[in-house]
Design a protein around this motif. Structure first.
Motif, PDB file in Angstrom:
ATOM      1  N   PHE A   1       4.880  -6.347  -9.024  1.00 29.38           N
ATOM      2  CA  PHE A   1       6.255  -5.956  -9.516  1.00 29.38           C
ATOM      3  C   PHE A   1       6.613  -6.023  -9.018  1.00 29.38           C
ATOM      4  N   LYS A   2       8.131  -7.100  -9.052  1.00 31.19           N
ATOM      5  CA  LYS A   2       8.768  -7.048  -8.132  1.00 31.19           C
ATOM      6  C   LYS A   2      10.430  -6.802  -8.281  1.00 31.19           C
ATOM      7  N   TYR A   3      10.470  -5.565  -7.927  1.00 25.09           N
ATOM      8  CA  TYR A   3      11.550  -4.829  -8.233  1.00 25.09           C
ATOM      9  C   TYR A   3      13.030  -5.647  -7.572  1.00 25.09           C
ATOM     10  N   ASP A   4      13.136  -5.967  -6.516  1.00 24.04           N
ATOM     11  CA  ASP A   4      13.817  -6.592  -5.567  1.00 24.04           C
ATOM     12  C   ASP A   4      13.017  -7.190  -3.971  1.00 24.04           C
ATOM     13  N   GLU A   5      14.023  -7.474  -3.794  1.00 22.75           N
ATOM     14  CA  GLU A   5      13.654  -8.711  -2.200  1.00 22.75           C
ATOM     15  C   GLU A   5      12.852  -7.668  -1.405  1.00 22.75           C
ATOM     16  N   GLU A   6      12.743  -6.141  -1.413  1.00 19.78           N
ATOM     17  CA  GLU A   6      12.871  -5.272  -0.228  1.00 19.78           C
ATOM     18  C   GLU A   6      11.510  -4.587  -0.989  1.00 19.78           C
ATOM     19  N   THR A   7      11.190  -4.705  -2.319  1.00 17.29           N
ATOM     20  CA  THR A   7      10.060  -3.949  -3.061  1.00 17.29           C
ATOM     21  C   THR A   7       9.124  -4.404  -4.050  1.00 17.29           C
ATOM     22  N   LEU A   8       8.009  -3.659  -3.966  1.00 14.89           N
ATOM     23  CA  LEU A   8       7.007  -3.974  -4.436  1.00 14.89           C
ATOM     24  C   LEU A   8       5.969  -3.106  -4.985  1.00 14.89           C
ATOM     25  N   GLY A   9       5.354  -2.897  -5.799  1.00 17.99           N
ATOM     26  CA  GLY A   9       5.116  -2.054  -6.540  1.00 17.99           C
ATOM     27  C   GLY A   9       3.521  -2.905  -7.925  1.00 17.99           C
ATOM     28  N   LEU A  10       2.597  -1.458  -7.420  1.00 19.76           N
ATOM     29  CA  LEU A  10       2.101  -1.953  -8.618  1.00 19.76           C
ATOM     30  C   LEU A  10       1.072  -1.269  -9.637  1.00 19.76           C
ATOM     31  N   LEU A  11       1.031  -2.424 -11.160  1.00 16.98           N
ATOM     32  CA  LEU A  11       1.328  -2.202 -11.887  1.00 16.98           C
ATOM     33  C   LEU A  11       0.600  -1.453 -13.099  1.00 16.98           C
ATOM     34  N   THR A  12      -0.007  -0.598 -13.364  1.00 10.12           N
ATOM     35  CA  THR A  12      -1.599  -0.540 -14.624  1.00 10.12           C
ATOM     36  C   THR A  12      -1.300  -1.015 -15.590  1.00 10.12           C
ATOM     37  N   VAL A  13      -2.338  -1.615 -16.124  1.00  9.44           N
ATOM     38  CA  VAL A  13      -1.602  -1.450 -17.311  1.00  9.44           C
ATOM     39  C   VAL A  13      -3.089  -0.802 -18.385  1.00  9.44           C
ATOM     40  N   LYS A  14      -2.811  -0.362 -19.787  1.00  9.45           N
ATOM     41  CA  LYS A  14      -4.412   0.303 -20.064  1.00  9.45           C
ATOM     42  C   LYS A  14      -3.541   0.785 -22.183  1.00  9.45           C
ATOM     43  N   ASP A  15      -4.216  -0.183 -22.709  1.00  8.32           N
ATOM     44  CA  ASP A  15      -3.941  -0.616 -23.973  1.00  8.32           C
ATOM     45  C   ASP A  15      -2.517  -0.709 -24.066  1.00  8.32           C
ATOM     46  N   GLY A  16      -2.637  -1.782 -23.498  1.00  4.75           N
ATOM     47  CA  GLY A  16      -1.540  -3.281 -23.571  1.00  4.75           C
ATOM     48  C   GLY A  16      -0.191  -2.437 -23.173  1.00  4.75           C
ATOM     49  N   LYS A  17      -0.005  -1.390 -22.494  1.00  5.13           N
ATOM     50  CA  LYS A  17       0.747  -1.024 -21.649  1.00  5.13           C
ATOM     51  C   LYS A  17       1.103  -0.708 -20.655  1.00  5.13           C
ATOM     52  N   ILE A  18       2.179  -0.910 -19.823  1.00  2.00           N
ATOM     53  CA  ILE A  18       2.101  -0.485 -18.870  1.00  2.00           C
ATOM     54  C   ILE A  18       2.320   1.303 -18.469  1.00  2.00           C
ATOM     55  N   VAL A  19       1.233   1.790 -17.856  1.00 11.71           N
ATOM     56  CA  VAL A  19       0.869   3.941 -17.405  1.00 11.71           C
ATOM     57  C   VAL A  19       1.230   3.773 -16.699  1.00 11.71           C
ATOM     58  N   ASN A  20       2.034   3.235 -15.514  1.00 12.10           N
ATOM     59  CA  ASN A  20       2.708   3.708 -13.806  1.00 12.10           C
ATOM     60  C   ASN A  20       2.462   3.519 -12.838  1.00 12.10           C
ATOM     61  N   SER A  21       3.125   2.757 -12.325  1.00 12.57           N
ATOM     62  CA  SER A  21       3.450   2.013 -10.515  1.00 12.57           C
ATOM     63  C   SER A  21       3.860   2.837  -9.744  1.00 12.57           C
ATOM     64  N   ARG A  22       2.920   2.008  -8.618  1.00 17.04           N
ATOM     65  CA  ARG A  22       2.413   2.247  -7.728  1.00 17.04           C
ATOM     66  C   ARG A  22       2.805   1.925  -6.597  1.00 17.04           C
ATOM     67  N   LEU A  23       3.760   2.305  -5.299  1.00 14.42           N
ATOM     68  CA  LEU A  23       4.775   1.805  -4.427  1.00 14.42           C
ATOM     69  C   LEU A  23       3.833   0.535  -3.668  1.00 14.42           C
ATOM     70  N   ILE A  24       3.795  -0.717  -3.657  1.00 12.81           N
ATOM     71  CA  ILE A  24       2.589  -0.886  -2.718  1.00 12.81           C
ATOM     72  C   ILE A  24       3.935  -1.160  -0.721  1.00 12.81           C
ATOM     73  N   TYR A  25       5.277  -1.446  -1.188  1.00  8.00           N
ATOM     74  CA  TYR A  25       6.285  -1.411   0.191  1.00  8.00           C
ATOM     75  C   TYR A  25       7.717  -1.589  -0.431  1.00  8.00           C
TER      76      TYR A  25
END
Length: 386
Positions: A240-264
């Motif tokens: 998931f691209k938050y802005d031009e400088e920030t990218l996160g990795l979203l984990t999905v369980k049971d049809g919902k995003i449960v958390n985000s982890r920083l990529i950079y």
């Protein structure tokens, strides 16, 4: 069929052609245009036209209001062509406040003065109004269109096409994708590959095709051109691209995003997202999977770019306007009950590769897309109908 937008010739924009194709020939219906403004009282005497930051609303005035006032109403057999403003919602597909204003500065009510009294309502706005307007169309019986994010590229291309042809091509793809069991999207970022599986469980695919003919309350989203599903479940991970400088990795369980982890990028954005997911878990509900069907140039606005063949989008939040079960009352706060498209396209997410998109249907797994291009399966569907 031409698959290169740079080689495609688009006819000059015609308001008459757009209206007659999307809505059919007018039969004396009352028509109006709505725009959103930070301060809706600035619609009085068109004061907002002096604000260069309100370019979208300027297009609503120039293309639609002036287009209708300069002989278009009579030629297309509509009445009034009135112009109103409501307060911008601050988020995609959030419910609109009832208060609105006319060009004389009079305070009015959408529910009492607008929705019951106009048969065709066009909304040109910064924030998408498709979900709330669709609900109101069902309640009050009008037809309409939402055109958020307008710019000149969209007017010259996405609104200049023949929407009967758009509908026909979307139907070819819809028939090919409908009743699939699931779709899997592979994402590659920073050398790491993750997969998101969206479960459709044999569901009938739907299409956004720009046609809103007489006889049934409905709202078209223009530009149109997509095949979409309301997933019944989802599992996996996606970037998931938050802005031009920030990218996160979203984990999905049971049809919902449960958390985000920083990529950079900015970790504070990740923390803020995670806190929101804990506070209101419905914020992470997966509400849509969509595939673009049109050959168009990228406009820099999701309203058009998500309709381009080869792009894919996943949406979070409410999906009641798409026939889903996620309604605004299920969210902890009103401001969270949005419908937000997460678009993957070469110009918007160049740091994210999508090497393969697969469909499971009829006991077979088929590659349908890859690297932001339609696969042979999709191309064959479209060329077979041309």
């Amino acid at each position: 069929m031409e698959f290169d937008a740079s080689k495609r010739n688009f006819p000059p924009f015609s308001l008459k052609r757009l209206m007659e194709t999307s809505f059919g020939k007018g039969s004396g219906e009352r028509l109006c245009i709505l725009i959103d403004l930070p301060d809706p009282t600035e619609v009085k005497d068109f004061a907002f036209l002096d604000n260069p930051r309100l370019s979208i609303q300027n297009y609503g005035h120039k293309v639609f209001y002036q287009g209708f006032q300069n002989g278009g109403l009579e030629e297309m057999n509509y009445k009034d062509g009135d112009f109103f403003a409501y307060k911008e919602t601050g988020g995609s597909n959030l419910d609109m406040e009832d208060e609105c204003y006319d060009i004389n500065g009079n305070k009015l009510s959408l529910d009492k003065d607008i929705y019951p009294n106009y048969q065709v309502i066009l909304v040109v706005s910064t924030f998408s109004a498709t979900a709330p307007l669709t609900a109101k169309a069902k309640e009050f019986g009008f037809r309409g269109a939402t055109l958020h994010g307008l710019n000149q590229i969209i007017v010259d291309t996405g609104l200049s096409v023949n929407y009967q042809q758009v509908s026909d091509e979307a139907e070819l793809l819809r028939l090919g994708l409908t009743q699939a069991d699931w779709f899997e999207i592979d994402f590659e970022v920073e050398g790491v590959t993750t997969t998101l599986r969206l479960i459709t469980d044999g569901q009938e695919a739907q299409k956004s095709h720009g046609l809103c003919p007489p006889g049934k309350p409905d709202v078209a989203n223009l530009p149109a051109g997509e095949v979409y599903f309301v997933p019944e479940g989802a599992e996996g991970q996606f970037p998931f691209k938050y802005d031009e400088e920030t990218l996160g990795l979203l984990t999905v369980k049971d049809g919902k995003i449960v958390n985000s982890r920083l990529i950079y990028g900015d970790y504070a954005l990740i923390e803020e997202h995670n806190a929101k997911l804990v506070d209101d878990p419905m914020v992470g509900a997966i509400g849509e999977l969509g595939f673009g069907t049109q050959v168009l140039p990228f406009s820099g606005r999701d309203i058009q770019d998500e309709k381009i063949l080869g792009t894919i989008h996943v949406a979070t939040g409410r999906d009641d306007h798409l026939g889903g079960k996620l309604t605004p009352d299920m969210f902890k706060e009103h401001k969270n009950a949005s419908h937000d498209d997460v678009l993957y396209a070469p110009h918007k997410t160049p740091e994210v590769r999508v090497p393969e998109v697969r469909m499971r249907k009829g006991g077979e797994t088929t590659v349908i897309m890859g690297n932001y291009r339609p696969g042979k399966f999709m191309v064959d569907l479209l060329t077979a109908g041309s």
